[in-house]
Design an enzyme around this catalytic site. Sequence first.
Site, short mmCIF file in Angstrom:
data_model
loop_
_atom_site.label_atom_id
_atom_site.label_comp_id
_atom_site.label_asym_id
_atom_site.label_seq_id
_atom_site.Cartn_x
_atom_site.Cartn_y
_atom_site.Cartn_z
N HIS A 268 0.82 -1.21 0.00
CA HIS A 268 0.00 0.00 0.00
C HIS A 268 0.87 1.27 0.00
O HIS A 268 0.90 1.98 -0.99
CB HIS A 268 -1.01 0.04 1.15
CG HIS A 268 -1.89 -1.15 1.22
ND1 HIS A 268 -2.70 -1.55 0.17
CD2 HIS A 268 -2.11 -2.06 2.21
CE1 HIS A 268 -3.36 -2.63 0.50
NE2 HIS A 268 -3.03 -2.98 1.73
N ASP A 319 -5.11 -8.35 -3.12
CA ASP A 319 -5.37 -8.10 -1.70
C ASP A 319 -6.62 -8.80 -1.19
O ASP A 319 -6.60 -10.00 -0.94
CB ASP A 319 -5.43 -6.58 -1.47
CG ASP A 319 -5.36 -6.21 -0.01
OD1 ASP A 319 -5.32 -7.10 0.85
OD2 ASP A 319 -5.34 -5.01 0.30
#
Length: 448
Positions: A268, A319
Amino acid sequence: MTILFAESALMHDGWRKNVRIGITAGLVSEILVDADPQAGDERHAVIVPGMGNLHSHAFQRAMAGLAEMRGPADDSFWSWRNVMYKFALSMTPEHVEAVAAQLYVEMLEAGFTRVGEFHYLHHDQNGEQYSDIAELASRIAGASAEAGIGLTLLPVFYAHAGFGGMPSAEGQRRFINSPDSFSRLMDRCRELLSPLAGARLGVAPHSLRAVTPEELATVVSLASFGPIHIHVAEQTKEIEDCLAWSGARPVQWLMDNAPVDERWCLIHATHMDDAEIDSMARSGATAGLCPITEANLGDGTFAARRFIEHGGRYGIGSDSNIDISLAHELRQLEYSQRILHRSRNVIADAGQSTGQRMFTDALRGGALALGEGDRISAGERADLVALDTSAVPFLQEAQIIDQWIFASGVRVDTVWTAGEKQVIAGRHRKRDAIRQRFQTSMRELLAS
């Protein structure tokens, strides 16, 4: 030897025409460019390298689309996490394997040929260790072998609920290890991966809020020469809590206190200031971007333009696995930048195809993060994707990847991993049987 003939192939130095690719024992054994097809060659219009999916939580595929009911207050990552805990606490080993196998089929059909499984569901529903400490890791390995996807297993060390060694929460009981139990888990994972061809083992300290500095150093030492992945700077609350704990922002703290280099993948890294962006780019670490999940959770937008301008590497991951699409991940990445900068074709340089630039960037970053090759080259693992361009025969080579990512005229046709054909005409060879088992598991989970 198997011979594939591609009218066009995307090589490390650009498009090449009339390429014969020999495959022996799972590896590319020879490449001939500007060649004539021979009898017995398997012919395709376009072949590109397979993409690495550098960040996945396989069990979360079970909750795809099931966390979209608005709560009484503003929803965020933290309210979504409560739904995730419910699923995490209810899954049996059989559920974990069935869901992971379905996910990996979907990844292969999307053109992903290797997955970085950020695996933190370790214990039984009560939080007790299984008799085999790597029971659930073995289920991940089994699912990857059944589907045929390359696996980089990243066992997660998770010990605390917040910065400064805060005691873990009840909903986290299936995740938690001590340094000693995690060391045993790593040893067992090495054993179970040894017969799995091409498998890689890394390590994943979950986040700075879930490990102490001392635990982080211990976990990193267990990686040997494998990759090191960590969640960082995903939400603004994490920034605030890290500042309160240490006086530094999360990426700044890592750069100052950990041996961050090209073995690291910072997942991220959404909320960085300019100094953090520049230092992360210099470190050689890969930014593990998950654009669909980051948009779904309302996390924020990665500062891609500055990071890339300063030489930063990035790859893509799915994810939370709500939408398995290589093309959509890259599209969301570029579109997020267009919205942020109110401009078009933000990631490409002048005169470049935006889709091809992102595809080749993500190939390199994903390969580095997962410990695998990123090109069609002799001696490399034969992880390949043939694209169906029959709906758009008028396209030039430079437009093919753009069409795949930003339009609808190109799709995945055939996928090979280690030279073995897993997807034919867009369908995984075991799709029906794996989906049936997945649907049975989902009925059980939703009934519980």
